[in-house]
Design an enzyme around this catalytic site. Structure first.
Site, PDB file in Angstrom:
ATOM      1  CG  HIS A  23      82.644 -34.227  87.507  1.00  0.00           C
ATOM      2  ND1 HIS A  23      82.631 -35.071  88.587  1.00  0.00           N
ATOM      3  CD2 HIS A  23      83.532 -34.761  86.632  1.00  0.00           C
ATOM      4  CE1 HIS A  23      83.463 -36.073  88.386  1.00  0.00           C
ATOM      5  NE2 HIS A  23      84.028 -35.910  87.211  1.00  0.00           N
ATOM      6  CE  LYS A  47      86.161 -47.775  85.561  1.00  0.00           C
ATOM      7  NZ  LYS A  47      86.044 -46.344  85.253  1.00  0.00           N
ATOM      8  NE  ARG A  96      90.902 -34.256  85.898  1.00  0.00           N
ATOM      9  CZ  ARG A  96      90.556 -35.432  86.396  1.00  0.00           C
ATOM     10  NH1 ARG A  96      90.332 -35.550  87.680  1.00  0.00           N
ATOM     11  NH2 ARG A  96      90.444 -36.485  85.621  1.00  0.00           N
ATOM     12  CB  SER A 134      85.896 -39.586  91.647  1.00  0.00           C
ATOM     13  OG  SER A 134      85.086 -38.776  90.832  1.00  0.00           O
TER      14      SER A 134
HETATM   15  P1  ADP Z   1      85.968 -41.346  84.287  1.00  0.00           P
HETATM   16  O1  ADP Z   1      85.508 -41.974  85.523  1.00  0.00           O
HETATM   17  O2  ADP Z   1      85.446 -41.965  83.025  1.00  0.00           O
HETATM   18  O3  ADP Z   1      87.448 -41.063  84.270  1.00  0.00           O
HETATM   19  P2  ADP Z   1      85.188 -38.896  85.384  1.00  0.00           P
HETATM   20  O4  ADP Z   1      83.845 -39.036  85.979  1.00  0.00           O
HETATM   21  O5  ADP Z   1      86.350 -38.900  86.299  1.00  0.00           O
HETATM   22  O6  ADP Z   1      85.313 -39.939  84.217  1.00  0.00           O
HETATM   23  O7  ADP Z   1      85.253 -37.551  84.529  1.00  0.00           O
HETATM   24  C1  ADP Z   1      84.383 -37.253  83.476  1.00  0.00           C
HETATM   25  C2  ADP Z   1      84.903 -36.068  82.705  1.00  0.00           C
HETATM   26  O8  ADP Z   1      85.140 -34.980  83.583  1.00  0.00           O
HETATM   27  C3  ADP Z   1      86.231 -36.272  82.003  1.00  0.00           C
HETATM   28  O9  ADP Z   1      86.218 -35.534  80.791  1.00  0.00           O
HETATM   29  C4  ADP Z   1      87.241 -35.708  82.966  1.00  0.00           C
HETATM   30  O10 ADP Z   1      88.435 -35.279  82.334  1.00  0.00           O
HETATM   31  C5  ADP Z   1      86.475 -34.526  83.496  1.00  0.00           C
HETATM   32  N1  ADP Z   1      86.903 -34.116  84.838  1.00  0.00           N
HETATM   33  C6  ADP Z   1      87.090 -34.906  85.905  1.00  0.00           C
HETATM   34  N2  ADP Z   1      87.479 -34.172  86.982  1.00  0.00           N
HETATM   35  C7  ADP Z   1      87.521 -32.871  86.554  1.00  0.00           C
HETATM   36  C8  ADP Z   1      87.882 -31.634  87.189  1.00  0.00           C
HETATM   37  N3  ADP Z   1      88.285 -31.585  88.463  1.00  0.00           N
HETATM   38  N4  ADP Z   1      87.804 -30.497  86.450  1.00  0.00           N
HETATM   39  C9  ADP Z   1      87.414 -30.561  85.160  1.00  0.00           C
HETATM   40  N5  ADP Z   1      87.098 -31.689  84.500  1.00  0.00           N
HETATM   41  C10 ADP Z   1      87.143 -32.838  85.181  1.00  0.00           C
END
Ligand code: ADP
Length: 173
Positions: A23, A47, A96, A134
């Site tokens: 992120h 959630k 990703r 996450s």
């Molecule tokens: P959600 O919980 O809504 O799935 P996330 O918090 O997991 O959202 O992710 C938010 C954004 O960050 C999304 O666009 C997701 O694709 C991107 N993202 C998540 N993990 C990574 C990563 N390791 N590298 C790049 N982008 C990521």
């Protein structure tokens, strides 16, 4: 793009439960492209996150403190509505894998139907971070203080490690 929305302002939304190196990398790169970047922490009452909205906000602000054109806020409701409310014309997303691309494509079509004035912009994850999610971070943190702490440095910014280990201390989570 709508005259009222700012094309140099992008919004990046997610759960950030917790914020990962993946992120943070997308945010840093996005902040280099757009004049202003808002990070929106989604609060979904259906959630049960590991961290409260206030904890996620504090961690994100801590990690992103050096990025002057980045602002972190929490929001409820539809992400695309939040982007418009902020006055931004761009929704920034990170991808990703091919699976991510497929689901993001569907989501961007839905968002376009809801708010055609907002464009989705995608950044490919850096190869170092494509495996980070996450869910995986929480599993590693559960491994405990010794093993987990060393491994976590490859997944989350240093500021996130102490609060993450605290959550799993004494097997409380
Ligand atoms: P959600 O919980 O809504 O799935 P996330 O918090 O997991 O959202 O992710 C938010 C954004 O960050 C999304 O666009 C997701 O694709 C991107 N993202 C998540 N993990 C990574 C990563 N390791 N590298 C790049 N982008 C990521």
């Amino acid at each position: 793009m709508s005259k009222d929305l700012d094309p140099s302002h992008a919004v990046y939304v997610g759960s950030f439960d917790p914020i990962s190196l993946g992120h943070a990398d997308i945010i840093r790169r996005g902040a280099g492209i757009f004049e202003k970047l808002t990070v929106g922490i989604g609060i979904n009452p259906d959630k049960k996150p590991l961290f409260s909205p206030a904890e996620r906000l504090a961690m994100c602000r801590d990690v992103l403190a050096s990025l002057e054109n980045v602002e972190v806020v929490c929001f409820e409701g539809l992400a695309v509505s939040f982007v418009g409310e902020r006055g931004a014309a761009v929704m920034l997303r990170g991808v990703r894998t091919l699976t991510d691309i497929e689901s993001e494509f569907t989501m961007s079509l839905a968002n376009r139907a809801l708010a055609p004035e907002i464009e989705s912009v995608f950044l490919m994850a850096s190869e170092k971070y494509t495996h980070i999610s996450s869910t995986l971070i929480k599993q590693i943190a559960q491994m405990g203080q010794n093993n987990g702490a060393d491994q976590l440095a490859n997944f989350v910014p240093p500021e996130v490690i102490p609060p993450l280990l605290e959550k799993f201390r004494n097997g409380s989570s």
